[in-house]
Design a protein around this motif. Structure first.
Motif, PDB file in Angstrom:
ATOM      1  N   PRO B  82       4.490  -1.144  -2.989  1.00 46.24           N
ATOM      2  CA  PRO B  82       3.087  -0.787  -2.747  1.00 46.24           C
ATOM      3  C   PRO B  82       2.309  -1.865  -2.009  1.00 46.24           C
ATOM      4  O   PRO B  82       1.340  -1.553  -1.315  1.00 46.24           O
ATOM      5  CB  PRO B  82       2.510  -0.574  -4.152  1.00 46.24           C
ATOM      6  N   PHE B  83       2.696  -3.125  -2.127  1.00 47.89           N
ATOM      7  CA  PHE B  83       1.949  -4.177  -1.450  1.00 47.89           C
ATOM      8  C   PHE B  83       2.474  -4.459  -0.051  1.00 47.89           C
ATOM      9  O   PHE B  83       1.861  -5.204   0.700  1.00 47.89           O
ATOM     10  CB  PHE B  83       1.995  -5.486  -2.263  1.00 47.89           C
ATOM     11  N   LEU B  86       0.208  -3.955   2.848  1.00 47.85           N
ATOM     12  CA  LEU B  86      -0.980  -4.790   2.935  1.00 47.85           C
ATOM     13  C   LEU B  86      -0.662  -6.227   3.313  1.00 47.85           C
ATOM     14  O   LEU B  86      -1.547  -6.981   3.682  1.00 47.85           O
ATOM     15  CB  LEU B  86      -1.700  -4.805   1.582  1.00 47.85           C
ATOM     16  N   THR B 333      -4.605   7.453  -1.848  1.00 43.88           N
ATOM     17  CA  THR B 333      -4.325   6.105  -1.378  1.00 43.88           C
ATOM     18  C   THR B 333      -3.681   6.198   0.002  1.00 43.88           C
ATOM     19  O   THR B 333      -2.720   6.927   0.169  1.00 43.88           O
ATOM     20  CB  THR B 333      -3.372   5.395  -2.350  1.00 43.88           C
ATOM     21  N   PRO B 334      -4.215   5.498   0.969  1.00 42.61           N
ATOM     22  CA  PRO B 334      -3.691   5.665   2.323  1.00 42.61           C
ATOM     23  C   PRO B 334      -2.227   5.271   2.414  1.00 42.61           C
ATOM     24  O   PRO B 334      -1.809   4.251   1.904  1.00 42.61           O
ATOM     25  CB  PRO B 334      -4.562   4.736   3.161  1.00 42.61           C
TER      26      PRO B 334
END
Lengths: 314, 363
Positions: B82-83, B86, B333-334
């Motif tokens: 998930p990270f 980003l 969530t994009p």
């Protein structure tokens, strides 16, 4: 008719003198009518019973004749900006706390009022809430990655187009620390200045406490650059609240719902002034200064100004 | 078939079975046969070496190529957490410890550079075979792509590209990767991001003296690469980005405008987004709005673009348009990666396509 930025009109009015009521109660400034919400206190206590003639209002330095509007009959749109982790990460309790605040807010509002909730988590979203059951999907129940997108969430909150016959109040429950927004922190004050809404903030833990509960993270102690960024974020929020004429309440870990009651009461004890601008040129920024003719230690909080858009040349 | 938990069962045997399945063409099943979440990169690569040297029906070079494909395919999958979407451009070399293969989990982005380096060494041992030339080319490019996505610029420069360049002489993508890997560790990320500290974009990122000195050299190298028409728009995009980092708005816009010819929506969106940003710095709001709209047309629902455009519209007193734009973002969530993150991972954006092509070439 020129299209103008508006000033937020807020709640209740003097209980003594019957207020003037416009033929059409419109809460959006126009070239003909500008509306200002003013909160007046002396020694921390609301000053009641004021009349229009007690107020002095300057628009770009030119004195204006003001009248008061009855606010208790005007519906309110209350937007709460909250943070909350998904239920499976509710160890920090923010999710439950946010649910409780929103649930209490619904019960504090009148039958014509509306509650809107905006989540300041990494994935900003919001919507009107008619029942408690609608709260969890708005505040959580999805994959979030931590982080608080405060500037983005406040923008989303303040940007709501509100019908001209309603007032819009935004209350953010936060520690003032933006860790996730796409928008720059400096964007917040111009956004607030251009909004119709009144912004207030209930602060869990300011930078001086050394704590944060933002994004579900309780942290003590930061390196200097992180601390500086945190303080800048907090000061920008304070400036934005001041620009809109709202209030900042430091609540620490005390009862959040009580804080909400106090903030709403603050709104309801404000005065709504209106005037038709005289002697000031229309387009551009208008600085507003509101004071009492007999100050006697009273503190007046009101919006700092409004923007008039140049009319199209056709 | 349920994935085998390596904490319960021995790892080596399942990995061998996994590789055998991959060699047979059962790509997805092979990778899902083992739960790699608890596996270190060192153990993983040791297992691949064992499979290569175990022998069998396939010749050693074929086993090497299959193992390389499997390694890249697997580490790509295990690092999509998930990270990942980003994570900014920070080379783990010298910053992340430990970076020893036996102590880096296969799920960490640090594993990407380590695996790419292993692939380079392993592939470099194969004999050149004309019938495998295309497969080999794809494997090299995929190794570069996976390393770039992991921001492993040091490993890419020191451990992958020297061997790759000797094998793929004159390959323009390698020259491109070499240019980026030389400059990007100094330039760093446009915005930093962690849960406690989100840096403001394009306002206050420090640009080191060494980066300022190296950027003109990088732009000159990109201009040489630009003559290859297939990479022209990418060279312009990166030149535009580097001029932007130097706050040279005019030259940045000039190069970003040229990059609008990109054949890929992602390229068009990146060029438009960066252009919009430059126009904002020059307080040319109408042009910034147009540029951001171009970015959204090319790639809808990019959060960065939506928020910046909405703010500009709002502050331009087009409030209803602004709110409609904000409200139109899908309520989830994009899933799309940030344009900035995509840009700063260089050839990482090519990984999925390359891995698909490798599977086809293995048939």
């Amino acid at each position: 008719m020129t299209k103008l930025a508006t000033l937020m009109a807020s709640l209740a009015l003097s209980q003594i003198a019957p207020p003037t009521v416009l033929p059409q109660t419109v809460f959006r400034s126009s070239s003909d009518v500008v509306i200002v919400s003013a909160n007046v206190k002396r020694g921390g206590t609301p000053l009641r019973g004021l009349r229009a003639t007690d107020f002095a209002l300057m628009d770009n330095g030119v004195a204006q004749d003001v009248e008061l509007i009855a606010a208790d009959a005007v519906p309110l749109d209350l937007t709460l900006v909250l943070t909350g982790d998904p239920p499976d990460r509710a160890v920090a309790g923010e999710f439950r706390r946010s649910l409780e605040i929103a649930s209490v807010a619904r019960r504090l509002l009148g039958p014509s009022d509306r509650l809107r909730v905006v989540s300041a988590c990494a994935d900003v979203r919001g919507g009107f809430v008619a029942s408690d059951a609608q709260l969890p999907p708005l505040l959580g129940g999805r994959e979030t990655l931590g982080g608080v997108a405060l500037t983005d969430a406040l923008f989303f909150a303040m940007a709501l187009p509100v019908p001209p016959t309603r007032r819009h109040v935004v209350v953010a429950f936060t520690d003032g620390w933006d860790t996730w927004s796409i928008l720059d922190t400096e964007t917040l004050v111009p956004i607030v200045e251009n909004s119709d809404a009144l912004l207030s903030a209930a602060i869990w833990n300011g930078p001086q406490s050394g704590l944060t509960s933002g994004g579900g993270i309780k942290v003590t102690g930061f390196n200097p650059s992180v601390q500086r960024q945190r303080e800048r974020s907090f000061r920008t929020l304070e400036s934005a609240v001041a620009a809109s004429g709202g209030s900042v309440l430091n609540i620490g870990d005390s009862n959040a719902t009580k804080s909400l009651e106090l903030l709403l009461q603050d709104f309801r004890e404000s005065y709504i002034l209106h005037y038709s601008p005289r002697g000031v040129s229309a387009p551009g920024w208008h600085t507003i200064v509101v004071s009492l003719r007999q100050p006697a230690g009273a503190v007046v909080k009101a919006r700092k100004g409004y923007f008039v858009v140049e009319p199209p040349k056709w | 078939m349920a994935a085998i938990d390596v904490r319960q069962a021995g790892f080596d045997s399942p990995l061998q079975r996994s590789l055998t399945a991959y060699a047979a063409g059962d790509w997805d099943e092979a990778i899902s046969l083992v739960d790699f979440r608890e596996v270190t990169t060192g153990r993983f690569l040791d297992g691949l070496d064992q499979w290569i040297h175990r022998g069998g029906e396939l010749v050693a070079d074929d086993r090497r190529m299959i193992a390389c494909a499997f390694a890249l395919d697997t580490v790509w999958k295990t690092t999509r957490g998930p990270f990942d979407a980003l994570r900014g451009n920070v080379d783990p070399w010298g910053r992340v410890t430990p970076d020893r293969p036996d102590r880096v989990m296969l799920t960490s982005h640090v594993a990407q550079g380590i695996v790419a380096s292993w692939v380079a060494k392993t592939l470099g041992q194969t004999q050149r075979r004309p019938e495998k030339a295309e497969l080999e080319r794809l494997l090299w490019l995929a190794a570069v792509s996976v390393a770039s996505d992991g921001s492993a610029w040091h490993r890419l420069r020191e451990e992958v590209l020297p061997i790759a360049s000797a094998r793929l002489v004159g390959e323009p993508r390698l020259a491109f990767a070499a240019t980026l890997s030389a400059i990007l560790p100094d330039v760093g990320a446009l915005r930093t991001l962690d849960l406690l500290h989100r840096g403001d974009v394009l306002h206050q990122e420090p640009l080191s003296a060494s980066a300022r000195k190296k950027i003109p050299e990088a732009i000159a190298a990109l201009d040489k690469i630009r003559s290859d028409s297939s990479l022209g728009w990418e060279a312009d995009l990166w030149a535009g980005y580097f001029y932007l980092r130097l706050n040279n708005w005019n030259l940045s816009l000039e190069r970003l405008e040229r990059a609008r010819s990109a054949p890929e929506p992602e390229g068009v969106a990146m060029a438009a987004y960066l252009s919009g940003w430059v126009y904002e710095q020059r307080v040319e709001t109408d042009d910034a709005i147009l540029a951001y709209r171009r970015a959204l047309t090319a790639m809808p629902n990019q959060q960065e673009v939506v928020w910046r455009l909405a703010a500009l519209l709002y502050l331009s007193h087009r409030r209803e348009e602004a709110y409609e734009l904000l409200n139109s973002m899908p309520a989830s969530t994009p899933k799309t990666r940030s344009l900035l993150v995509t840009l700063e991972r260089g050839d990482g954006r090519l990984a999925v396509g390359l891995l698909t092509s490798i599977r086809r070439a293995l048939r």
